[in-house]
Motif scaffolding. Structure first.
Motif, PDB file in Angstrom:
ATOM      1  N   VAL A  93       0.841  -1.207   0.000  1.00 19.38           N
ATOM      2  CA  VAL A  93       0.000   0.000   0.000  1.00 19.38           C
ATOM      3  C   VAL A  93       0.874   1.255   0.000  1.00 19.38           C
ATOM      4  O   VAL A  93       0.565   2.239  -0.676  1.00 19.38           O
ATOM      5  N   THR A  94       1.983   1.232   0.729  1.00 19.67           N
ATOM      6  CA  THR A  94       2.889   2.381   0.756  1.00 19.67           C
ATOM      7  C   THR A  94       3.456   2.657  -0.633  1.00 19.67           C
ATOM      8  O   THR A  94       3.529   3.806  -1.069  1.00 19.67           O
ATOM      9  N   CYS A  95       3.837   1.609  -1.347  1.00 17.23           N
ATOM     10  CA  CYS A  95       4.367   1.777  -2.710  1.00 17.23           C
ATOM     11  C   CYS A  95       3.305   2.326  -3.656  1.00 17.23           C
ATOM     12  O   CYS A  95       3.585   3.195  -4.495  1.00 17.23           O
ATOM     13  N   ILE A  96       2.090   1.841  -3.522  1.00 17.06           N
ATOM     14  CA  ILE A  96       1.002   2.321  -4.384  1.00 17.06           C
ATOM     15  C   ILE A  96       0.740   3.800  -4.133  1.00 17.06           C
ATOM     16  O   ILE A  96       0.637   4.606  -5.063  1.00 17.06           O
ATOM     17  N   PHE A  97       0.647   4.208  -2.871  1.00 12.58           N
ATOM     18  CA  PHE A  97       0.375   5.608  -2.563  1.00 12.58           C
ATOM     19  C   PHE A  97       1.562   6.511  -2.906  1.00 12.58           C
ATOM     20  O   PHE A  97       1.374   7.668  -3.283  1.00 12.58           O
ATOM     21  N   ALA A  98       2.775   5.999  -2.808  1.00 11.47           N
ATOM     22  CA  ALA A  98       3.941   6.780  -3.233  1.00 11.47           C
ATOM     23  C   ALA A  98       3.878   7.046  -4.738  1.00 11.47           C
ATOM     24  O   ALA A  98       4.182   8.148  -5.197  1.00 11.47           O
ATOM     25  N   GLY A  99       3.473   6.050  -5.507  1.00  9.24           N
ATOM     26  CA  GLY A  99       3.310   6.235  -6.951  1.00  9.24           C
ATOM     27  C   GLY A  99       2.233   7.255  -7.275  1.00  9.24           C
ATOM     28  O   GLY A  99       2.384   8.068  -8.193  1.00  9.24           O
ATOM     29  N   ILE A 100       1.148   7.232  -6.514  1.00  4.97           N
ATOM     30  CA  ILE A 100       0.068   8.207  -6.725  1.00  4.97           C
ATOM     31  C   ILE A 100       0.570   9.617  -6.431  1.00  4.97           C
ATOM     32  O   ILE A 100       0.284  10.570  -7.167  1.00  4.97           O
ATOM     33  N   VAL A 101       1.340   9.781  -5.355  1.00  2.00           N
ATOM     34  CA  VAL A 101       1.868  11.105  -4.991  1.00  2.00           C
ATOM     35  C   VAL A 101       2.838  11.610  -6.066  1.00  2.00           C
ATOM     36  O   VAL A 101       2.792  12.775  -6.463  1.00  2.00           O
ATOM     37  N   VAL A 102       3.713  10.725  -6.557  1.00  2.00           N
ATOM     38  CA  VAL A 102       4.654  11.120  -7.600  1.00  2.00           C
ATOM     39  C   VAL A 102       3.898  11.535  -8.861  1.00  2.00           C
ATOM     40  O   VAL A 102       4.222  12.543  -9.497  1.00  2.00           O
ATOM     41  N   ALA A 103       2.878  10.798  -9.254  1.00  2.00           N
ATOM     42  CA  ALA A 103       2.084  11.141 -10.434  1.00  2.00           C
ATOM     43  C   ALA A 103       1.378  12.480 -10.246  1.00  2.00           C
ATOM     44  O   ALA A 103       1.296  13.281 -11.184  1.00  2.00           O
ATOM     45  N   ALA A 104       0.883  12.741  -9.036  1.00  2.00           N
ATOM     46  CA  ALA A 104       0.210  14.016  -8.772  1.00  2.00           C
ATOM     47  C   ALA A 104       1.180  15.187  -8.885  1.00  2.00           C
ATOM     48  O   ALA A 104       0.854  16.234  -9.451  1.00  2.00           O
ATOM     49  N   PHE A 105       2.394  15.032  -8.373  1.00  2.00           N
ATOM     50  CA  PHE A 105       3.380  16.098  -8.463  1.00  2.00           C
ATOM     51  C   PHE A 105       3.814  16.341  -9.901  1.00  2.00           C
ATOM     52  O   PHE A 105       4.036  17.472 -10.316  1.00  2.00           O
ATOM     53  N   ARG A 106       3.940  15.279 -10.686  1.00  2.00           N
ATOM     54  CA  ARG A 106       4.288  15.438 -12.094  1.00  2.00           C
ATOM     55  C   ARG A 106       3.200  16.181 -12.849  1.00  2.00           C
ATOM     56  O   ARG A 106       3.444  16.998 -13.732  1.00  2.00           O
ATOM     57  N   LYS A 107       1.953  15.900 -12.502  1.00  2.00           N
ATOM     58  CA  LYS A 107       0.844  16.583 -13.142  1.00  2.00           C
ATOM     59  C   LYS A 107       0.827  18.051 -12.768  1.00  2.00           C
ATOM     60  O   LYS A 107       0.497  18.904 -13.593  1.00  2.00           O
ATOM     61  N   LEU A 108       1.181  18.384 -11.546  1.00  2.00           N
ATOM     62  CA  LEU A 108       1.248  19.785 -11.113  1.00  2.00           C
ATOM     63  C   LEU A 108       2.345  20.546 -11.850  1.00  2.00           C
ATOM     64  O   LEU A 108       2.209  21.724 -12.133  1.00  2.00           O
ATOM     65  N   GLU A 109       3.455  19.880 -12.150  1.00  2.00           N
ATOM     66  CA  GLU A 109       4.582  20.538 -12.816  1.00  2.00           C
ATOM     67  C   GLU A 109       4.258  20.908 -14.255  1.00  2.00           C
ATOM     68  O   GLU A 109       4.640  21.953 -14.733  1.00  2.00           O
ATOM     69  N   GLY A 110       3.618  20.043 -14.963  1.00  2.00           N
ATOM     70  CA  GLY A 110       3.476  20.273 -16.397  1.00  2.00           C
ATOM     71  C   GLY A 110       2.108  20.396 -16.859  1.00  2.00           C
ATOM     72  O   GLY A 110       1.677  20.941 -17.720  1.00  2.00           O
TER      73      GLY A 110
END
Length: 110
Positions: A93-110
């Motif tokens: 679950v930690t790995c899944i939520f870390a991936g979600i957070v990384v995807a959200a930050f990438r979406k905020l950048e671009g």
């Protein structure tokens, strides 16, 4: 515009050869230049991105964090029951939520 420049050059050549007088040249050039409309040059348009507004119905940042933590806890509990090992479920679950957070930050950048 090229045709007008060619016509002015033709008039200049005729004046230099003596085919027309200086006053005829000035009058013809004046008529030619008066026939041209003035162009308005505008500065280049720069598109400004609209600012994002938070919906008043959406939960604030603390509400989203609380919802995410509750979802992670519930998902860890359910995965622990299915897998049979709470530590492995927590890691998954930690790995899944870390991936979600990384995807959200990438979406905020671009």
């Amino acid at each position: 515009m090229t045709a007008i420049l060619e016509e002015v050059r033709r008039l200049e050549a005729a004046r230099e050869k003596g085919e027309i007088s200086a006053s005829e040249y000035a009058a013809a050039k004046g008529r030619l230049l008066e026939s041209v409309e003035d162009a308005t040059v505008l500065p280049p348009f720069e598109f400004e991105k609209p600012k994002r507004r938070a919906s008043s119905a959406a939960p604030g940042p603390w509400g989203l964090m609380l919802i995410g933590l509750c979802a992670a806890g519930l998902l860890t509990f359910i995965a622990g029951q299915l897998i049979g090992d709470l530590t492995t479920a927590f890691t998954l679950v930690t790995c899944i939520f870390a991936g979600i957070v990384v995807a959200a930050f990438r979406k905020l950048e671009g």
